[in-house]
Design an enzyme around this catalytic site. Structure first.
Site, PDB file in Angstrom:
ATOM      1  CB  SER A   3      44.840 -26.123 -56.302  1.00 15.33           C
ATOM      2  OG  SER A   3      46.217 -26.123 -56.030  1.00 15.33           O
TER       3      SER A   3
ATOM      4  CG  HIS B  87      46.573 -30.448 -53.782  1.00 15.94           C
ATOM      5  ND1 HIS B  87      45.827 -29.584 -53.015  1.00 15.94           N
ATOM      6  CD2 HIS B  87      46.917 -29.753 -54.898  1.00 15.94           C
ATOM      7  CE1 HIS B  87      45.734 -28.409 -53.639  1.00 15.94           C
ATOM      8  NE2 HIS B  87      46.393 -28.495 -54.780  1.00 15.94           N
TER       9      HIS B  87
ATOM     10  CG  ASP C 148      45.617 -31.360 -50.011  1.00 21.09           C
ATOM     11  OD1 ASP C 148      46.853 -31.315 -50.134  1.00 21.09           O
ATOM     12  OD2 ASP C 148      44.850 -30.558 -50.576  1.00 21.09           O
TER      13      ASP C 148
END
Lengths: 474, 474
Positions: free
Chosen positions: B191, B455, B418
């Site tokens: 991330s 995600h 995602d």
């Protein structure tokens, strides 16, 4: 928001300068402005200009048990109704649109679908009589939360009853009754209107000859519910809303909450590919240092979208209409439960103006033990595998629920770049109709080569969307 | 939000019952509770438990001209540093994580990547010395907006300077200097950490032997910026924030804004496919009438995610760190401009504790003529076609900017489901590295058959994500 001055502490000399927040100053200035206006007279009512009005003196029973003792539907028409009244097209709107889909003599302002309606246009007014309404629950002339409750003589506000798509459609059919139109040539709609065009066919299958459903769905899915949920939450968190629990009509409307909600909505209306090309990573003024207020071009775009809308639509209409979208599900299970509920509540129509029992009040309280996150991916994977059967059952439920549309020619159109009503939802509609035995389903999906505009494609792509509709209507 | 009672007008008998709003009552109760606490003593500081602390007495110059006269970095380590200090892995975190990636003797609470670190785990502590820090700007022990400014002796609040990913990495390398670690075995992150793992390699190419970048990117794209923008906007709209312009440390923190921001963030962390299967259209209690407060299971899930987080993280840290993510762009153009800016501002390190000129203050004001919507699809299509050349130029800029990584073996991992860091962004990283001449790029994309978790996959999928990392690290 309170109108008091910000109470920024008096900070001694600091290592770095204090950031400025022009975006907050701006909201506070509007609050001051509205506060002065509010003291000098009543709120102006929301309007997009002149329209026709249908009044039903008869009460209407809503799907979740609410009753409106009477109601109005604002509408506009284009083209001419033929002698046997067989050329009427009912056009359903998106969430916040008015009946003003196209300019009229009394209101020459361009409508929200101006280029799609007119002589030779997809909704060809040389052939068809096009009717567009403001939905029940809206604020552009139809009865909604900002209307006066005939019982209390006050705005309904949050004593307005919970609505469904089918309730809105029922109100529209009252208008058609009033116009003497037995059967529609077509029921046409995009976005929320795409839900309604299907709902109309299910609810009144003998009165709808054709259906056009663009960027709509047969049931809302969790991502869309989540995005609308956050819009409702930020709106209700505006102190002008919270303080009055939605009864802000004699004070300042929740303009900041509306601005925030519209920014979130705008993200769902437009999506990645177009933004990438149009805004990219450009900052509004690259010569300035970065700011926590809008700074990148995409941020000023969202800010502007919120600014220009925040006083144009009633906050409670947004709450009720967006909730009705969440509740939409054409599955047989919900339809049967609703039929049962309507039967039980039918008596309310008699005493339409007497208050219902307090037992009906919405007092839902969150469970003490909220949803628990599963830690392990394996558990979740196992869990989702187990629910495969449940998913199949749901599809079966939808096939049964949409069976009334078996003989109704239907155009279903989706856009690959739509993130709010993703293309898989229109595929679901088309497949379900076919499973239900419908042999006249036209399904079109506009790929990213055709449209990068996401959900808003229906407002923009005259050829891609309009062309398909024209060909389908014949 | 004011602590006064709601001023719901006294409505006479109405046609339908007034809806209830337990979700708002709940927030108001928390405000009351915090208000009592606030009067009885200082705020507790944010913490996830015991950690090591690195203190730099030397000032640090930030990319946008800010200066911190001194700073702390909270960190934790696992495994043993070998004799030649060649086995260190620097693990970069997501936006809001602490240094507590794994349990330690002094803090046995499971860390945010508990199963990914340990003997035989993907970050194998039998082989590697794993270091995780709380980022500069965070609130879990590293210097951030909630820390005391040594100049003013008050919390920095919004006089904290604008940060970049590279500033955070620079602070981490000060820690590595302190630990005597010249060269990392690997820079690993997911991330936001996936941005930093790349930034570390570009900034200090001779000190990073390998890079792992999971669900990260080389430059933020407009949809991600838009989603973070709405989080910042709803947070700053909380009256506890607005009233103090972020200087809320001696009063009630903006817990409602934080709750709303977290709900929006949660939508971006998890996405459609999993929710469809896990929540579908289930209502939390189908026997109750629908409510405008959380009602569907997906809504109670989001509500809960916001509730459990709203007092766990500092609001200003969220603003500054999320803004730093928006600003991330490894293109050569921005790197060169930053180098130039740093040169011009180098003098500030000398007078680190004297206030900068007011000319630096962020006073960006929106243009009077905001972004104008183009009405015609044709115009937009024409416009986007014209910008094709601009897009190619951007790619060229990125290839140049990432050229320092030409000789650094890199694992780039993305997840098809995602929506926050879409898979095309990891493809962009891999393709750009290859264009720059890097022949040791491993690119893995986990399809929807493998992960439905969007995600958050990096937190959940030990085999899919962890397995790849283990194989890559060798």
């Amino acid at each position: 928001m309170p109108t008091s001055e910000p109470t920024i502490p008096d900070v001694p000399q600091s290592s770095n300068p204090q950031l400025a927040f022009p975006c907050l100053d701006n909201v506070e200035e509007r609050t001051q402005r509205l506060s002065r206006r509010s003291m000098s007279g009543p709120e102006p009512s929301y309007t997009t200009g002149a329209h026709e009005k249908f009044h039903s003196g008869e009460p209407i029973l809503l799907d979740w048990g609410g009753v409106l003792p009477s109601f109005d539907i604002a509408y506009e028409t284009w083209g001419t109704l033929n002698a046997d009244k067989s050329n009427a097209i009912l056009l359903h709107t998106g969430l916040s649109a008015s009946s003003h889909a196209h300019s009229t003599e009394t209101n020459p302002k361009p409508g929200w679908w101006e280029r799609f309606i007119g002589p030779g246009a997809p909704l060809d007014t040389d052939k068809y009589f096009v009717i567009c309404t403001n939905v029940l629950g809206g604020c552009y002339g139809s009865t909604g939360p900002s209307s006066l409750d005939p019982t209390s003589k006050q705005p309904y506000a949050t004593s307005f009853p919970i609505l469904t798509m089918q309730d809105m459609v029922r109100a529209q059919f009252r208008l058609l009754d009033g116009l003497g139109i037995d059967k529609l040539y077509a029921s046409v709609g995009c976005s929320m209107g795409g839900m309604q065009s299907l709902a109309a066919g299910v609810l009144e299958k003998d009165r709808v000859s054709r259906i056009v459903s663009v960027s709509g769905c047969a049931r809302s899915h969790p991502y869309s519910i989540a995005m609308r949920h956050t819009q409702r939450q930020v709106l209700m968190a505006d102190q002008n809303w919270t303080r009055t629990r939605g009864n802000y009509y004699n004070s300042i409307p929740p303009h900041q909450g509306m601005k925030l909600a519209r920014q979130i909505a705008t993200i769902t209306y437009r999506s990645g590919p177009e933004w990438e090309k149009r805004f990219g990573r450009q900052r509004a003024d690259a010569s300035r240092p970065p700011a926590l207020c809008p700074d990148f071009l995409i941020e000023t775009y969202l800010d502007h979208a919120g600014e220009k809308w925040c006083l144009e639509y009633d906050a409670n209409s947004l709450l009720y209409v967006s909730k009705a979208m969440d509740l939409f599900d054409l599955g047989k299970g919900l339809q049967d439960a609703t039929t049962q509920r309507r039967r039980e509540n039918a008596g309310r129509l008699q005493g339409a103006s007497s208050q219902q029992g307090a037992a009906d009040a919405c007092t839902f309280v969150l469970p003490d033990e909220p949803y628990q996150e599963t830690e392990s991916a394996a558990e979740i994977l196992a869990g989702t595998r187990d629910s495969g059967a449940a998913v199949d059952q749901l599809s079966e439920d939808l096939v049964k629920g949409m069976a009334p549309l078996r003989d109704t020619p239907t155009l279903v159109l989706g856009v690959a770049s739509d993130i709010l009503f993703p293309a898989f939802q229109q595929r679901e509609v088309a497949e379900t109709l076919r499973k239900a035995g419908n042999r006249s389903v036209t399904h079109v999906e506009l790929g990213e080569d055709r449209s990068l505009f996401g959900h808003d494609t229906f407002l923009l792509d005259l050829e891609g969307v309009g062309g398909e509709i024209r060909r389908f209507l014949g």
